[in-house]
Enzyme design. Structure first.
Site, mmCIF file in Angstrom:
data_model
loop_
_atom_site.group_PDB
_atom_site.id
_atom_site.type_symbol
_atom_site.label_atom_id
_atom_site.label_comp_id
_atom_site.label_asym_id
_atom_site.label_seq_id
_atom_site.Cartn_x
_atom_site.Cartn_y
_atom_site.Cartn_z
ATOM 1 N N ASP A 47 -6.126 0.304 7.838
ATOM 2 C CA ASP A 47 -5.756 0.042 6.444
ATOM 3 C C ASP A 47 -6.357 -1.245 5.890
ATOM 4 O OD1 ASP A 47 -4.229 2.326 6.101
ATOM 5 O OD2 ASP A 47 -2.371 1.365 6.725
ATOM 6 N N LYS B 161 0.860 -1.194 0.000
ATOM 7 C CA LYS B 161 0.000 0.000 0.000
ATOM 8 C C LYS B 161 0.892 1.239 0.000
ATOM 9 C CE LYS B 161 -1.128 1.555 3.905
ATOM 10 N NZ LYS B 161 -0.457 2.872 3.889
#
Length: 297
Positions: free
Chosen positions: A135, A8
Site C-alpha cells: 500500500d 486509505k
C-alpha cells in the site's frame, strides 16, 4: 515540515490470483479521506521518532518502524526528527502504517528540495518503496487510484464527484495474514475493464454495489464483530452503501453531503461509544505526488 497520513479506503478489492512467491494479486479501487495521522519532520543530527495521540501505544518507535525505514530510502545523509500524532487505529484495513511511511517520504522529499539536495526517485527507488508494503506506493500519491498487481500498477481514476465517508472500527485488530489464509478462492474475476466517471455520489455508490471486497467474507470468519459494524453503517440515515475496507476491521459508508456524514457519525458514536468513528471528505488527490510516484512504477 508537516505531512498528513490519509486514511486509505478500498472501495472495491478483488483478489485475482496468487504468485508463486505467495504475494496475492489484487484489482482494487482506492481512495483517501481527510481523516488520518499528522507527521512533523524537522532536520536533525540523526533519525528519530516520537509518537503521541490516541493510538500511540500501538506504534513501535524502534529502528524498524515503517516511518524511519521509509525516510532512510530518500534521506541520503540528512537526519530527521519525526513527531507522529497517531489518530488511525492500527491493523485496521485503512493503511495507517503505509500512510505514515508515505507521509515520511513526502516530508523528507520536500525537506531535501528546500535544501537543494533533492535526487529524483528512480525505478529502483520505486521497487524499494513497494518492498516496504503493497500500500505504500498508492499512499505516497494519496490519489484516487485503480491498484493492480501486488500494488505496483497504479492507474489514476477520473475526477471524483463530491463524496463523504464515515469510517467505523470496533477497536479490534484483524491480522492481514489470517484473513488471506481464510480466503478459500484466490482466483476471482477482476473489476470491469473501464471505471466510469461518476456524476455524483449516488451514481458512484450504485456502480460499486456491483463490485466486491473478496476479503470481507474471510474477515467476518476471523472477526464476526465486523458484521455488526456493517449492519450499523447500512442503517445510518443517508448511507448510500457500506462495505469493509482492505482486510478489516474498519468499514465505511458513503454519503452525498458533509452534513449527512457528520450527523451519521455523531449518531453512530452515541450508539456505539466504544467504537472508533470518523467522518471526512474523500480527498481529490495530490497531482504533484501522483506524477512523482508514476516515475517510479
Amino acid at each position: 515540515m508537516t505531512e498528513f497520513g490519509y486514511a486509505k479506503i478500498n472501495l472495491a478489492l478483488h483478489v485475482t490470483g496468487q504468485r508463486a512467491d505467495g504475494y496475492h494479486l489484487l484489482d482494487s479501487l482506492v481512495v483517501f479521506a481527510g481523516i488520518g495521522d499528522h507527521l512533523r519532520a524537522t532536520p536533525a543530527a540523526e533519525m528519530s521518532l516520537s509518537v503521541s495521540g490516541p493510538f500511540a501505544d500501538g506504534v513501535p518507535t524502534g529502528e524498524d518502524n515503517l516511518v524511519l525505514r521509509a525516510a532512510r530510502l530518500v534521506a541520503g545523509d540528512m537526519g530527521v526528527a519525526f513527531s507522529l500524532v497517531k489518530s488511525l487505529p492500527p491493523t485496521s484495513g485503512i493503511g495507517g502504517g503505509s500512510a505514515d511511511a508515505a507521509a515520511a517520504i513526502r516530508a523528507v522529499t520536500r525537506l531535501r528540495a528546500m535544501a537543494g539536495s533533492l535526487k529524483p526517485l528512480s525505478p529502483e527507488d520505486g521497487q524499494k518503496i513497494v518492498a516496504l508494503g503493497a500500500d505504500v506506493p498508492v499512499c505516497l500519491a494519496s490519489h484516487p487510484t485503480r491498484m493492480r498487481g501486488i500494488g505496483e500498477q497504479l492507474d489514476w481514476l477520473p475526477p471524483l464527484p463530491e463524496v463523504h465517508v464515515v469510517l467505523a472500527n470496533p477497536r479490534i485488530e484483524v491480522p492481514t495474514p489470517a484473513v488471506f489464509k481464510a480466503l478459500a478462492q484466490k482466483e476471482n474475476p477482476p473489476l470491469p475493464d473501464q471505471v466510469p466517471a461518476w456524476v455524483d455520489a449516488a451514481d458512484m455508490a450504485a456502480w460499486l454495489v456491483g463490485t466486491r471486497n473478496d476479503l470481507q467474507g474471510p474477515a467476518l470468519a476471523v472477526a464476526p464483530q465486523i458484521g455488526r459494524v456493517l449492519t450499523e453503517l447500512e442503517q445510518l440515515p443517508g448511507a448510500l452503501m457500506a462495505r469493509m475496507s482492505g482486510s478489516g476491521a474498519t468499514c465505511f459508508a458513503l454519503f452525498a453531503k458533509e452534513n449527512a456524514a457528520q450527523e451519521a457519525a455523531d449518531h453512530l458514536r452515541a450508539a456505539q461509544p466504544d467504537w472508533w468513528v470518523a467522518a471526512g471528505l474523500i480527498y481529490p488527490g495530490r497531482a504533484d505526488m501522483a506524477q512523482l510516484i508514476r516515475a517510479t512504477t
